[in-house]
Design an enzyme around this catalytic site. Structure first.
Site, short mmCIF file in Angstrom:
data_model
loop_
_atom_site.label_atom_id
_atom_site.label_comp_id
_atom_site.label_asym_id
_atom_site.label_seq_id
_atom_site.Cartn_x
_atom_site.Cartn_y
_atom_site.Cartn_z
N HIS A 132 0.86 -1.18 0.00
CA HIS A 132 0.00 0.00 0.00
C HIS A 132 0.90 1.23 0.00
O HIS A 132 2.03 1.20 0.48
CB HIS A 132 -0.87 -0.03 1.26
CG HIS A 132 -1.92 1.01 1.34
ND1 HIS A 132 -1.65 2.33 1.68
CD2 HIS A 132 -3.27 0.95 1.17
CE1 HIS A 132 -2.76 3.03 1.71
NE2 HIS A 132 -3.77 2.22 1.39
N ASP A 209 3.16 -3.78 8.01
CA ASP A 209 1.83 -3.19 7.85
C ASP A 209 0.81 -4.28 8.13
O ASP A 209 0.62 -5.19 7.33
CB ASP A 209 1.68 -2.64 6.43
CG ASP A 209 0.27 -2.13 6.13
OD1 ASP A 209 -0.63 -2.25 6.99
OD2 ASP A 209 0.07 -1.62 5.01
N GLN A 212 -4.45 -5.26 7.10
CA GLN A 212 -5.34 -6.28 6.54
C GLN A 212 -5.21 -7.62 7.24
O GLN A 212 -5.95 -8.55 6.93
CB GLN A 212 -5.07 -6.44 5.04
CG GLN A 212 -5.29 -5.19 4.22
CD GLN A 212 -6.73 -4.74 4.19
OE1 GLN A 212 -7.65 -5.53 4.42
NE2 GLN A 212 -6.95 -3.48 3.88
N CYS A 373 -4.72 2.19 -3.85
CA CYS A 373 -3.51 2.76 -3.23
C CYS A 373 -2.33 1.82 -3.39
O CYS A 373 -1.55 1.61 -2.45
CB CYS A 373 -3.75 3.10 -1.77
SG CYS A 373 -4.99 4.37 -1.50
#
Length: 415
Positions: A132, A209, A212, A373
């Site tokens: 992302h 990250d 998700q 994104c």
């Protein structure tokens, strides 16, 4: 109770679960809503909505500033969310969990508080093609100020990270490595433990990250072995403008503040300022107190269901949706990794993603179209955009069937 020991019911009663989510009962364009845009933002259970409402009705006050009862109650709710999140991701200490607006703020904090003071010309930051923009752009910004560079590890056509290439690129010039736990476009689950192990061998901190991942699977930051783990509240049943960053205590103690202002100080004078200890050193100003009351309720809701049950149901839905999509002529799937979370991106030959999404909306189906994104990933697949259907535990097989029926209808209109 940590992330690995949450209880799970023997039978997942999806209809009972759906009753907890008010928005799922509405209609759009005179049709029952089918909400398949969960990777964009999740829906909120009634308990989360009520927690926010109750904050404003009963304990609306600022945190950490008042000795009156209402202020103490607000502080207890806000700090209680930190405690719950620390258990949720199995942090070593609540003081390793920084409350913020989400992953984007977390990544920028790492970029400016950790990376910027350490980078110099000739240094590199390693990320991947599937990231992302929040795990790309902050690194580019600080690299541009220091003469460092950002490089990206490749993926294969199945949407899996080519691990040997990633490891080869962990050269001595790399001062920070980054990876998404789960791709927001492909659903690919990356082997974070293995990546973290290789990073530790080379003395390179790893940023993950987790936006998700946290909504779909138990996360144990101690077991993963990374150094930073960021996540976003609104993707995990919580209000917008909430999220968190976990980081190792020793790193937080070394890092200077990202924002300056109230609440992040010990003492201020014109001869100098001393800062509070982490995590408050990184939480300047008045936070989203009501939002974090909702975060606490969201963690409670996940605990009540159990991730074993959530994950099993979502994997059934993912397999069923993928099987149904494969039967549609001219449909191209993006991302067929061996291990995935319930995110499916695709295109239909001869149809634009935006046209498909617009017509599906008229059939009551909410999906995402666009680059998500993730411009570098679109460039890898040589497409400008995809259509993305992303599922959650409150979705059903019947909704999948209705979605496929709507998609076939829309495809016929566009052919």
């Amino acid at each position: 109770m940590n992330a690995q020991t949450r209880p799970s019911p023997t039978v997942f009663d999806v209809q009972r679960v759906r009753a907890d989510f008010p928005l799922l009962s509405r209609t759009v364009h005179d049709k029952p809503l089918i909400y398949f845009d969960n990777a964009n933002t999740s829906q909120k259970p009634l308990s989360v909505i009520e927690a926010v409402d109750q904050h404003y009705r009963l304990r609306n006050a600022n945190v950490s500033r008042s000795v009156h009862l209402v202020g103490e109650e607000a502080t207890a709710a806000y700090e209680g969310a930190r405690d719950k999140l620390a258990r949720f991701i199995n942090a070593t200490s609540r003081n390793e969990v920084i409350l913020n607006s989400g992953t984007t703020q977390a990544m920028n904090m790492i970029a400016y508080s950790y990376a910027l003071p350490r980078l110099k010309e000739g240094d590199s930051i390693l990320t991947t093609v599937m990231e992302h923009h929040a795990n790309i752009v902050p690194w580019q910004l600080v690299a541009g100020r220091t003469g460092a560079t950002v490089k990206a590890a490749p993926i294969d056509e199945r949407g899996e990270l080519i691990l040997e290439k990633y490891f080869e690129m962990l050269t001595p010039d790399v001062k920070l490595a980054c990876v998404t736990h789960v791709s927001n476009v492909l659903g690919t689950v990356n082997p974070v433990r293995e990546i973290a192990r290789e990073c530790r061998r080379r003395g390179i901190p790893l940023v993950v990250d987790g936006s998700q991942a946290v909504p779909h699977r138990p996360v144990d930051v101690q077991a993963l072995g990374c150094d930073f783990y960021a996540f976003t509240g609104h993707k995990m049943l919580s209000p917008t403008g909430t999220g968190g960053l976990w980081a190792r205590k020793e790193l937080l103690e070394e890092m200077p503040p990202f924002f300056g202002g109230g609440e992040m100080i010990r003492e201020v004078s014109f001869s100098g300022t001393t800062f509070a200890a982490p995590p408050h050193k990184f939480e300047a100003g008045t936070p989203n107190i009501a939002g974090f009351a909702g975060v606490g309720a969201a963690v409670d809701y996940y605990d009540s269901l159990g991730f074993d049950a959530i994950h099993a149901w979502e994997q059934q839905l993912l397999a069923y949706l993928t099987e149904r999509l494969r039967d549609i002529p001219g449909l191209r799937l993006f991302g067929e990794a061996k291990e995935k979370e319930p995110v499916v991106s695709f295109l239909i030959e001869g149809a634009q993603a935006t046209d498909l999404a617009t017509l599906l909306d008229l059939q009551g189906v909410a999906v995402r179209s666009g680059h998500h994104c993730a411009h570098p990933l679109m460039q890898f697949y040589k497409v400008p955009a995809t259509l993305r259907a992303s599922l959650a535990f409150y979705n059903t097989r019947e909704e999948v069937d209705a979605f496929i029926t709507a998609l076939l209808k829309v495809r016929k209109l566009l052919m």
